[in-house]
Scaffold this motif. Structure first.
Motif, PDB file in Angstrom:
ATOM      1  N   SER A 185      -0.250 -11.959   0.785  1.00 29.32           N
ATOM      2  CA  SER A 185      -1.153 -11.982  -0.373  1.00 29.32           C
ATOM      3  C   SER A 185      -1.150 -10.610  -1.032  1.00 29.32           C
ATOM      4  O   SER A 185      -0.884  -9.595  -0.375  1.00 29.32           O
ATOM      5  N   LEU A 186      -1.441 -10.583  -2.324  1.00 32.43           N
ATOM      6  CA  LEU A 186      -1.475  -9.306  -3.042  1.00 32.43           C
ATOM      7  C   LEU A 186      -2.646  -8.461  -2.560  1.00 32.43           C
ATOM      8  O   LEU A 186      -3.755  -8.962  -2.377  1.00 32.43           O
ATOM      9  N   CYS A 187      -2.402  -7.172  -2.367  1.00 36.76           N
ATOM     10  CA  CYS A 187      -3.433  -6.292  -1.811  1.00 36.76           C
ATOM     11  C   CYS A 187      -3.340  -4.928  -2.482  1.00 36.76           C
ATOM     12  O   CYS A 187      -2.263  -4.511  -2.924  1.00 36.76           O
ATOM     13  N   TYR A 188      -4.474  -4.231  -2.522  1.00 34.14           N
ATOM     14  CA  TYR A 188      -4.478  -2.832  -2.967  1.00 34.14           C
ATOM     15  C   TYR A 188      -4.471  -1.946  -1.718  1.00 34.14           C
ATOM     16  O   TYR A 188      -5.389  -2.009  -0.899  1.00 34.14           O
ATOM     17  N   LEU A 189      -3.425  -1.146  -1.573  1.00 37.67           N
ATOM     18  CA  LEU A 189      -3.266  -0.290  -0.405  1.00 37.67           C
ATOM     19  C   LEU A 189      -3.452   1.162  -0.829  1.00 37.67           C
ATOM     20  O   LEU A 189      -2.815   1.632  -1.780  1.00 37.67           O
ATOM     21  N   VAL A 190      -4.340   1.877  -0.130  1.00 38.49           N
ATOM     22  CA  VAL A 190      -4.662   3.261  -0.503  1.00 38.49           C
ATOM     23  C   VAL A 190      -4.309   4.203   0.640  1.00 38.49           C
ATOM     24  O   VAL A 190      -4.803   4.037   1.760  1.00 38.49           O
ATOM     25  N   ARG A 191      -3.442   5.168   0.345  1.00 38.92           N
ATOM     26  CA  ARG A 191      -3.130   6.204   1.340  1.00 38.92           C
ATOM     27  C   ARG A 191      -3.083   7.559   0.641  1.00 38.92           C
ATOM     28  O   ARG A 191      -2.419   7.711  -0.379  1.00 38.92           O
ATOM     29  N   GLU A 192      -3.799   8.530   1.199  1.00 38.26           N
ATOM     30  CA  GLU A 192      -3.838   9.900   0.672  1.00 38.26           C
ATOM     31  C   GLU A 192      -4.142   9.926  -0.835  1.00 38.26           C
ATOM     32  O   GLU A 192      -3.516  10.644  -1.608  1.00 38.26           O
ATOM     33  N   GLY A 193      -5.093   9.056  -1.228  1.00 39.82           N
ATOM     34  CA  GLY A 193      -5.556   9.071  -2.608  1.00 39.82           C
ATOM     35  C   GLY A 193      -4.702   8.288  -3.590  1.00 39.82           C
ATOM     36  O   GLY A 193      -5.046   8.185  -4.760  1.00 39.82           O
ATOM     37  N   THR A 194      -3.584   7.740  -3.121  1.00 38.19           N
ATOM     38  CA  THR A 194      -2.702   6.959  -3.998  1.00 38.19           C
ATOM     39  C   THR A 194      -2.885   5.481  -3.709  1.00 38.19           C
ATOM     40  O   THR A 194      -2.856   5.061  -2.554  1.00 38.19           O
ATOM     41  N   CYS A 195      -3.063   4.694  -4.782  1.00 40.55           N
ATOM     42  CA  CYS A 195      -3.274   3.253  -4.641  1.00 40.55           C
ATOM     43  C   CYS A 195      -2.063   2.501  -5.183  1.00 40.55           C
ATOM     44  O   CYS A 195      -1.601   2.785  -6.293  1.00 40.55           O
ATOM     45  N   ILE A 196      -1.542   1.578  -4.375  1.00 41.80           N
ATOM     46  CA  ILE A 196      -0.462   0.713  -4.848  1.00 41.80           C
ATOM     47  C   ILE A 196      -0.869  -0.746  -4.630  1.00 41.80           C
ATOM     48  O   ILE A 196      -1.643  -1.053  -3.735  1.00 41.80           O
ATOM     49  N   ARG A 197      -0.328  -1.641  -5.478  1.00 38.21           N
ATOM     50  CA  ARG A 197      -0.597  -3.069  -5.359  1.00 38.21           C
ATOM     51  C   ARG A 197       0.678  -3.718  -4.843  1.00 38.21           C
ATOM     52  O   ARG A 197       1.751  -3.556  -5.436  1.00 38.21           O
ATOM     53  N   GLU A 198       0.560  -4.409  -3.724  1.00 39.04           N
ATOM     54  CA  GLU A 198       1.769  -4.896  -3.064  1.00 39.04           C
ATOM     55  C   GLU A 198       1.466  -6.157  -2.270  1.00 39.04           C
ATOM     56  O   GLU A 198       0.335  -6.365  -1.828  1.00 39.04           O
ATOM     57  N   ASN A 199       2.493  -6.994  -2.073  1.00 38.33           N
ATOM     58  CA  ASN A 199       2.362  -8.131  -1.170  1.00 38.33           C
ATOM     59  C   ASN A 199       2.178  -7.611   0.247  1.00 38.33           C
ATOM     60  O   ASN A 199       2.948  -6.751   0.701  1.00 38.33           O
ATOM     61  N   ALA A 200       1.175  -8.146   0.934  1.00 35.46           N
ATOM     62  CA  ALA A 200       0.832  -7.606   2.247  1.00 35.46           C
ATOM     63  C   ALA A 200       0.539  -8.725   3.231  1.00 35.46           C
ATOM     64  O   ALA A 200       0.235  -9.855   2.849  1.00 35.46           O
ATOM     65  N   VAL A 201       0.665  -8.374   4.516  1.00 31.88           N
ATOM     66  CA  VAL A 201       0.301  -9.280   5.613  1.00 31.88           C
ATOM     67  C   VAL A 201      -0.647  -8.531   6.543  1.00 31.88           C
ATOM     68  O   VAL A 201      -0.693  -7.298   6.536  1.00 31.88           O
ATOM     69  N   SER A 202      -1.382  -9.284   7.337  1.00 30.24           N
ATOM     70  CA  SER A 202      -2.398  -8.655   8.184  1.00 30.24           C
ATOM     71  C   SER A 202      -2.285  -9.080   9.646  1.00 30.24           C
ATOM     72  O   SER A 202      -1.855 -10.186   9.954  1.00 30.24           O
TER      73      SER A 202
END
Length: 417
Positions: free
Chosen positions: A350-367
């Motif tokens: 599913s599409l997710c907003y991933l944030v690392r070190e202040g940078t946000c990317i929108r990407e297909n993700a699994v959990s």
């Protein structure tokens, strides 16, 4: 991450069953030694752990008070819609503090933006991991029955997870008045004293509970000092979290052995419970199974090759998996016993907003979703057997590995649907 309630309820129901299973397997020393005998020949780390376990068996050392802080990790298999277990962790089940923080963060964000989002903050499942882990550690401390005793937290020399651990120490102090001391294995070897009655003394205080947040990887034992510390702890009367037997129950080889036909029946009595546990097992095989090894060589994308390691970043996938298996088979190597093969689970993306070190990317993700468990018993009396919060880790669907500290996955929380 949206998560169907049916899987949440299933994982919560499984937690006390896995707690009980770990405890019962830990008491069967012969089973642990025999199952891991071939692994010991080719894996020196597992071999050293088994040697300490064998010494305890020879001494007939009983752990009357047994404390387990476990975590059973799962993924939903997209092809079958089944909740399948990835692994069962019995040592240093980390991220309890950080998981609680992320959960509160998400709840507060939804509260602040409820009008725009139209979401109910209560659908983000509250995380009780820290409160219940502290309760279990304090309960074990109370069973030790010495008001001047401390909880010893075993940490790595340059501990990257110190703040995750800090929540536990604060909760122990503020809720239960229990003092914690942080020491590396090398410091325990240098400073620890074992009294004739078995009491472990550190910094002049008797140790009631040893809480391992290190000691699960060969990197934690760079010299003989660390192995001496592990043996010293095991020989003491302190309550270990985990004991050497609990630690061994968490190995991949034991997980694979428990998935075999009729093995669960050796440890669990209730048929309905056995079926619930068995239903969540993914395909697990030893590398002595030639037909499965050939299948994995032909279709490596459907399998994961797992060594006897914890901590993320160790599993082998794809072309590397095929090359490793071909090499091991060609050599006729005993090294085959150092690994297990596991069915690869493909959770829905599913599409997710991933944030690392202040940078946000929108990407297909699994959990991947883990339920923490707490288990405390004194001889025949079970004091605590419960689920206690969760860990949700989300990663880009394109990645194989999933460790947070290893830099692959992101901490997340559960939004029940």
């Amino acid at each position: 991450m949206s998560f169907p309630k049916v899987y949440w309820d299933q994982a919560v129901e499984l937690a006390p069953l896995f707690n009980e299973l770990v405890d019962r397997v830990s008491l069967d020393g012969d089973f642990l030694q025999q199952t891991l005998a071939r692994t010991k020949e080719v894996n020196s780390f597992t071999g050293r752990l088994l040697d300490i376990h064998a010494k305890m068996m020879k001494l007939n050392k009983k752990e009357d008070v047994r404390l387990g802080l476990t975590r059973s990790d799962y993924m939903v298999d997209g092809a079958t819609d089944l909740l399948l277990q990835v692994e069962l962790n019995t040592i240093s089940t980390s991220s309890n503090g950080l998981a609680c923080g992320v959960c509160e963060l998400h709840r507060n964000l939804i509260r602040q933006h409820q009008r725009e989002l139209g979401l109910d903050p209560e659908s983000v499942v509250g995380n009780t991991a820290i409160a219940q882990h502290a309760e279990a550690l304090a309960g074990a401390w109370a069973e030790f029955n010495n008001q001047s005793s401390v909880v010893l937290v075993v940490v790595q020399p340059e501990e990257r997870y110190m703040y995750d651990q800090y929540w536990i120490t604060v909760a122990l102090r503020e809720m239960y008045g229990v003092t914690t001391i942080r020491k590396t294995m090398a410091a325990i070897d240098a400073e620890g004293e074992l009294r004739p009655d078995g009491t472990l003394i550190i910094d002049g205080s008797p140790v009631a509970v040893v809480y391992f947040r290190a000691g699960y990887t060969p990197n934690d034992y760079p010299s003989e000092a660390e192995w001496r510390a592990r043996l010293l702890i095991e020989c003491s009367s302190a309550i270990k979290c985990p004991s050497i037997a609990y630690h061994l129950v968490g190995t991949k080889k034991i997980q694979q052995e428990l998935a075999k036909e009729n093995v669960l029946e050796r440890f669990l009595d209730n048929k309905a419970d056995i079926e619930k546990v068995r239903k969540c097992f993914a395909g697990l095989w030893s590398l002595e199974n030639d037909s499965i090894v050939m299948s994995a060589i032909e279709s490596p994308e459907l399998f994961v090759l797992k060594p006897q390691r914890e901590g993320g970043g160790n599993n082998i996938y794809g072309d590397n998996l095929r090359e490793t298996l071909v090499s091991l088979k060609k050599d006729g190597s005993n090294e085959l016993a150092a690994y297990i093969l596991m069915q690869r689970i493909f959770p829905p993306e599913s599409l997710c907003y991933l944030v690392r070190e202040g940078t946000c990317i929108r990407e297909n993700a699994v959990s991947e979703f883990g339920i923490f468990g707490t288990y405390l018993r004194n001889k025949d009396k079970v004091i605590i057997n419960d689920q206690c919060g969760y860990l949700m880790r989300t990663k880009a669907a394109s990645l194989n590995e999933g460790g947070v500290v290893a830099g692959y996955a992101f901490l997340n929380s559960v939004f029940l649907t």
